[in-house]
Motif scaffolding. Structure first.
Motif, mmCIF file in Angstrom:
data_model
loop_
_atom_site.group_PDB
_atom_site.id
_atom_site.type_symbol
_atom_site.label_atom_id
_atom_site.label_comp_id
_atom_site.label_asym_id
_atom_site.label_seq_id
_atom_site.Cartn_x
_atom_site.Cartn_y
_atom_site.Cartn_z
ATOM 1 N N GLU A 253 -50.592 1.211 -64.769
ATOM 2 C CA GLU A 253 -50.787 -0.093 -65.384
ATOM 3 C C GLU A 253 -50.396 -0.144 -66.855
ATOM 4 O OE1 GLU A 253 -54.550 -1.906 -64.509
ATOM 5 O OE2 GLU A 253 -54.746 -0.830 -62.610
ATOM 6 N N ALA A 254 -50.410 1.005 -67.538
ATOM 7 C CA ALA A 254 -50.064 0.998 -68.960
ATOM 8 C C ALA A 254 -48.829 1.832 -69.270
ATOM 9 C CB ALA A 254 -51.243 1.497 -69.791
ATOM 10 N N GLY A 255 -48.281 2.529 -68.256
ATOM 11 C CA GLY A 255 -47.089 3.334 -68.472
ATOM 12 C C GLY A 255 -47.310 4.574 -69.292
ATOM 13 N N LEU A 256 -48.546 5.024 -69.383
ATOM 14 C CA LEU A 256 -48.858 6.228 -70.153
ATOM 15 C C LEU A 256 -48.581 7.478 -69.310
ATOM 16 C CD1 LEU A 256 -52.231 5.051 -71.707
ATOM 17 C CD2 LEU A 256 -50.143 5.545 -73.003
ATOM 18 N N THR A 257 -48.213 8.552 -69.973
ATOM 19 C CA THR A 257 -48.081 9.846 -69.319
ATOM 20 C C THR A 257 -49.387 10.601 -69.491
ATOM 21 O OG1 THR A 257 -45.700 9.928 -69.733
ATOM 22 C CG2 THR A 257 -46.800 12.021 -69.283
ATOM 23 N N ALA A 288 -59.114 13.026 -79.602
ATOM 24 C CA ALA A 288 -58.432 13.462 -80.823
ATOM 25 C C ALA A 288 -57.042 12.854 -80.846
ATOM 26 C CB ALA A 288 -58.358 14.978 -80.881
ATOM 27 N N ASP A 289 -56.760 12.031 -81.878
ATOM 28 C CA ASP A 289 -55.446 11.410 -82.024
ATOM 29 C C ASP A 289 -54.584 12.242 -82.965
ATOM 30 O OD1 ASP A 289 -56.193 9.240 -80.422
ATOM 31 O OD2 ASP A 289 -57.142 8.244 -82.130
ATOM 32 N N GLY A 290 -53.271 12.015 -82.885
ATOM 33 C CA GLY A 290 -52.355 12.652 -83.822
ATOM 34 C C GLY A 290 -52.182 14.133 -83.600
ATOM 35 N N VAL A 291 -52.380 14.610 -82.369
ATOM 36 C CA VAL A 291 -52.184 16.021 -82.067
ATOM 37 C C VAL A 291 -50.687 16.287 -81.909
ATOM 38 C CG1 VAL A 291 -52.732 17.892 -80.463
ATOM 39 C CG2 VAL A 291 -54.417 16.088 -80.933
ATOM 40 N N GLY A 292 -50.181 17.364 -82.475
ATOM 41 C CA GLY A 292 -48.756 17.677 -82.417
ATOM 42 C C GLY A 292 -48.294 18.015 -81.018
ATOM 43 N N GLY A 293 -46.965 18.013 -80.860
ATOM 44 C CA GLY A 293 -46.374 18.402 -79.569
ATOM 45 C C GLY A 293 -46.302 17.289 -78.563
ATOM 46 N N GLY A 294 -46.324 16.039 -79.020
ATOM 47 C CA GLY A 294 -46.253 14.926 -78.081
ATOM 48 C C GLY A 294 -44.938 14.895 -77.323
ATOM 49 N N GLY A 295 -43.825 15.190 -78.022
ATOM 50 C CA GLY A 295 -42.519 15.192 -77.366
ATOM 51 C C GLY A 295 -42.434 16.246 -76.289
ATOM 52 N N ILE A 296 -42.917 17.458 -76.612
ATOM 53 C CA ILE A 296 -42.905 18.534 -75.629
ATOM 54 C C ILE A 296 -43.781 18.182 -74.435
ATOM 55 C CG2 ILE A 296 -43.600 20.930 -75.227
ATOM 56 C CD1 ILE A 296 -42.774 21.563 -78.071
ATOM 57 N N ALA A 297 -44.962 17.643 -74.715
ATOM 58 C CA ALA A 297 -45.876 17.267 -73.628
ATOM 59 C C ALA A 297 -45.261 16.187 -72.751
ATOM 60 C CB ALA A 297 -47.202 16.785 -74.215
ATOM 61 N N ALA A 298 -44.555 15.226 -73.377
ATOM 62 C CA ALA A 298 -43.938 14.146 -72.609
ATOM 63 C C ALA A 298 -42.875 14.689 -71.660
ATOM 64 C CB ALA A 298 -43.332 13.110 -73.551
ATOM 65 N N VAL A 299 -42.037 15.599 -72.160
ATOM 66 C CA VAL A 299 -40.982 16.166 -71.311
ATOM 67 C C VAL A 299 -41.578 17.064 -70.237
ATOM 68 C CG1 VAL A 299 -38.936 17.640 -71.270
ATOM 69 C CG2 VAL A 299 -39.208 15.943 -73.062
ATOM 70 N N ASP A 300 -42.614 17.824 -70.589
ATOM 71 C CA ASP A 300 -43.278 18.646 -69.578
ATOM 72 C C ASP A 300 -43.829 17.772 -68.452
ATOM 73 O OD1 ASP A 300 -42.730 20.993 -70.848
ATOM 74 O OD2 ASP A 300 -44.684 21.163 -71.845
ATOM 75 N N ALA A 301 -44.440 16.659 -68.825
ATOM 76 C CA ALA A 301 -44.973 15.739 -67.815
ATOM 77 C C ALA A 301 -43.843 15.133 -66.992
ATOM 78 C CB ALA A 301 -45.786 14.633 -68.491
ATOM 79 N N ALA A 302 -42.721 14.832 -67.662
ATOM 80 C CA ALA A 302 -41.574 14.262 -66.945
ATOM 81 C C ALA A 302 -41.016 15.265 -65.940
ATOM 82 C CB ALA A 302 -40.495 13.845 -67.944
ATOM 83 N N LYS A 303 -40.981 16.540 -66.322
ATOM 84 C CA LYS A 303 -40.490 17.563 -65.402
ATOM 85 C C LYS A 303 -41.418 17.709 -64.197
ATOM 86 C CE LYS A 303 -38.508 21.275 -66.761
ATOM 87 N NZ LYS A 303 -38.219 22.595 -67.352
ATOM 88 N N THR A 304 -42.719 17.599 -64.458
ATOM 89 C CA THR A 304 -43.670 17.636 -63.345
ATOM 90 C C THR A 304 -43.466 16.444 -62.421
ATOM 91 O OG1 THR A 304 -45.318 18.787 -64.706
ATOM 92 C CG2 THR A 304 -46.122 17.658 -62.733
ATOM 93 N N ALA A 305 -43.234 15.267 -63.018
ATOM 94 C CA ALA A 305 -43.038 14.053 -62.221
ATOM 95 C C ALA A 305 -41.762 14.136 -61.388
ATOM 96 C CB ALA A 305 -42.993 12.836 -63.139
ATOM 97 N N ILE A 306 -40.666 14.605 -62.007
ATOM 98 C CA ILE A 306 -39.413 14.688 -61.243
ATOM 99 C C ILE A 306 -39.510 15.776 -60.182
ATOM 100 C CG2 ILE A 306 -38.144 16.361 -62.651
ATOM 101 C CD1 ILE A 306 -36.775 13.104 -61.100
ATOM 102 N N GLY A 307 -40.321 16.803 -60.451
ATOM 103 C CA GLY A 307 -40.563 17.820 -59.431
ATOM 104 C C GLY A 307 -41.251 17.230 -58.217
ATOM 105 N N SER A 308 -42.199 16.325 -58.459
ATOM 106 C CA SER A 308 -42.877 15.650 -57.358
ATOM 107 C C SER A 308 -41.905 14.771 -56.573
ATOM 108 C CB SER A 308 -44.032 14.802 -57.906
ATOM 109 O OG SER A 308 -44.661 14.076 -56.879
ATOM 110 N N VAL A 309 -41.005 14.103 -57.290
ATOM 111 C CA VAL A 309 -39.987 13.273 -56.630
ATOM 112 C C VAL A 309 -39.099 14.133 -55.741
ATOM 113 C CG1 VAL A 309 -37.937 11.858 -57.027
ATOM 114 C CG2 VAL A 309 -39.983 11.494 -58.422
#
Length: 382
Positions: A253-257, A288-309
């Protein structure tokens, strides 16, 4: 016996025998021409009807086979595209890792990452086969249903979301941060509790509710405030299950990873955008907001998602391939059974042909003798 020129019983008997032989020869000739011992309902009505039903099954199975081949081709197209997306994400992970090093121009790396995101969009939109795209959740199709057998048996393949939005990398920022929610055993969720995430000029309020309880939070969508209900059952669900319900709503509903770790830490990424969290849960959740590594976490989540696909599509492709093999075997067996019922044994037919041809010649001679017998009567009047 009486001698008569009006009635020649021997000639009539010879003629009946010759007609029967010629009828047999006609049947044999038909079997030789068609290869069938039962070619019409006059040969054997019940067997012919059974054979017609089997021919119908064979035709239907061949149509099923064509549908399976089409479904396999569609899945192969989607699999090829999803594999390319996975490769792009692997390259993107390297760029993000490089961006963490000091002294590198992050702007150049960001431009490359943006091109990769654009390429993923191009790949997904191009993965269409005959009007069906199984990895573009924003497309015009809603999955695919493949006929797998007689009687209307089908296999439904749900449309997957390999778009950049679905993977959580639309607008990816290599240097972005993330929000973490740390859960502990004191977590207490009840109806009316909320978690609020603000990012990209929008505010998304996730309110827990139980049963048919109405939501108490007020949306203001004109000004970017959205309210999403998260149904829970405090009597039957563990807090892990309730957080799972929350994560599902956040994704859809919010498009969050959302990544839920085994250590009780939940990473929330908004495609590289900064998130501000307001915790309205009684206890057990530390945000906790503003934690580093958001880009890495986003791509890691994307890889998990495409793995599921890839897993979903690959499993469906394997099932269709297996079903296609079974359908071919089934078709062959029905055709074998049909052959047993209606095919002529040409070796046997050949032997009968020789026999009937000999009988025909003898019948002609017999009829000739019978016809000549009446001529002997003239000798009585000389």
């Amino acid at each position: 016996m009486a001698f008569s020129v009006n009635t020649n019983s021997n000639a009539m008997a010879a003629l009946r025998s010759l007609s029967s032989t010629q009828n047999n020869l006609t049947t044999i000739q038909s079997q030789i021409q068609s290869g069938l011992k039962i070619g019409s309902a006059t040969d054997d009505p019940s067997t012919f009807v059974i054979a017609q039903g089997m021919r119908g099954d064979v035709g239907a199975l061949k149509a099923v086979q064509e549908g399976l081949n089409f479904g396999t081709a569609t899945l192969n197209m989607a699999l090829a595209a999803a594999t390319q997306v996975s490769d792009q994400l692997t390259d993107m992970q390297a760029k993000i890792t490089q961006a963490q090093n000091d002294g590198l121009d992050v702007t150049i790396l960001q431009d490359e990452a943006d091109e990769m995101v654009s390429q993923i969009t191009t790949i997904v939109s191009s993965a269409e086969f005959n009007g069906i795209n199984l990895i573009d959740n924003g497309g015009t199709t809603s999955g695919m249903t493949v006929l797998t057998g007689l009687g209307g048996a089908t296999l439904s393949i749900a449309e997957q979301n390999a778009t950049t939005t679905g993977l959580g990398i639309n607008g990816l920022d290599l240097s972005s941060e993330k929000t973490t929610l740390t859960l502990d055993n004191s977590l207490s969720i009840s109806s009316g509790n909320t978690l609020t995430f603000a990012f990209g000029g929008e505010t998304h309020i996730f309110e827990f509710y139980e049963g048919a309880t109405a939501l108490t939070s007020s949306p203001d969508e004109a000004n970017g405030t959205y309210v999403h209900g998260v149904q829970i059952d405090t009597a039957a669900e563990s807090f892990q299950e309730m957080i799972g319900n929350l994560a599902s709503a956040m994704r859809t509903e919010a498009g969050l990873t959302v990544n839920i770790g085994e250590d009780g830490v939940v990473d929330v990424i908004a495609a590289g955008q900064t998130i501000t969290t307001t915790n309205g849960v009684a206890g057990g959740v530390t945000a906790a907001d503003g934690v580093g590594g958001g880009g890495i976490a986003a791509v890691d989540a994307a890889k998990t998602a495409i793995g599921s696909v890839l897993t979903t599509l690959g499993t469906a492709a394997n099932r269709l391939e297996s079903q296609a093999e079974f359908t071919q075997v089934l078709t062959d067996k029905i055709e074998e059974g049909l052959g047993i019922l209606v095919d002529a044994n040409l070796a046997e037919v050949s032997a009968k042909l020789q026999s009937e041809q000999t009988k025909e010649q003898l019948g002609i001679q017999s009829l000739s003798i019978a016809n000549a017998a009446s001529q002997s009567i003239l000798g009585l009047f000389r």
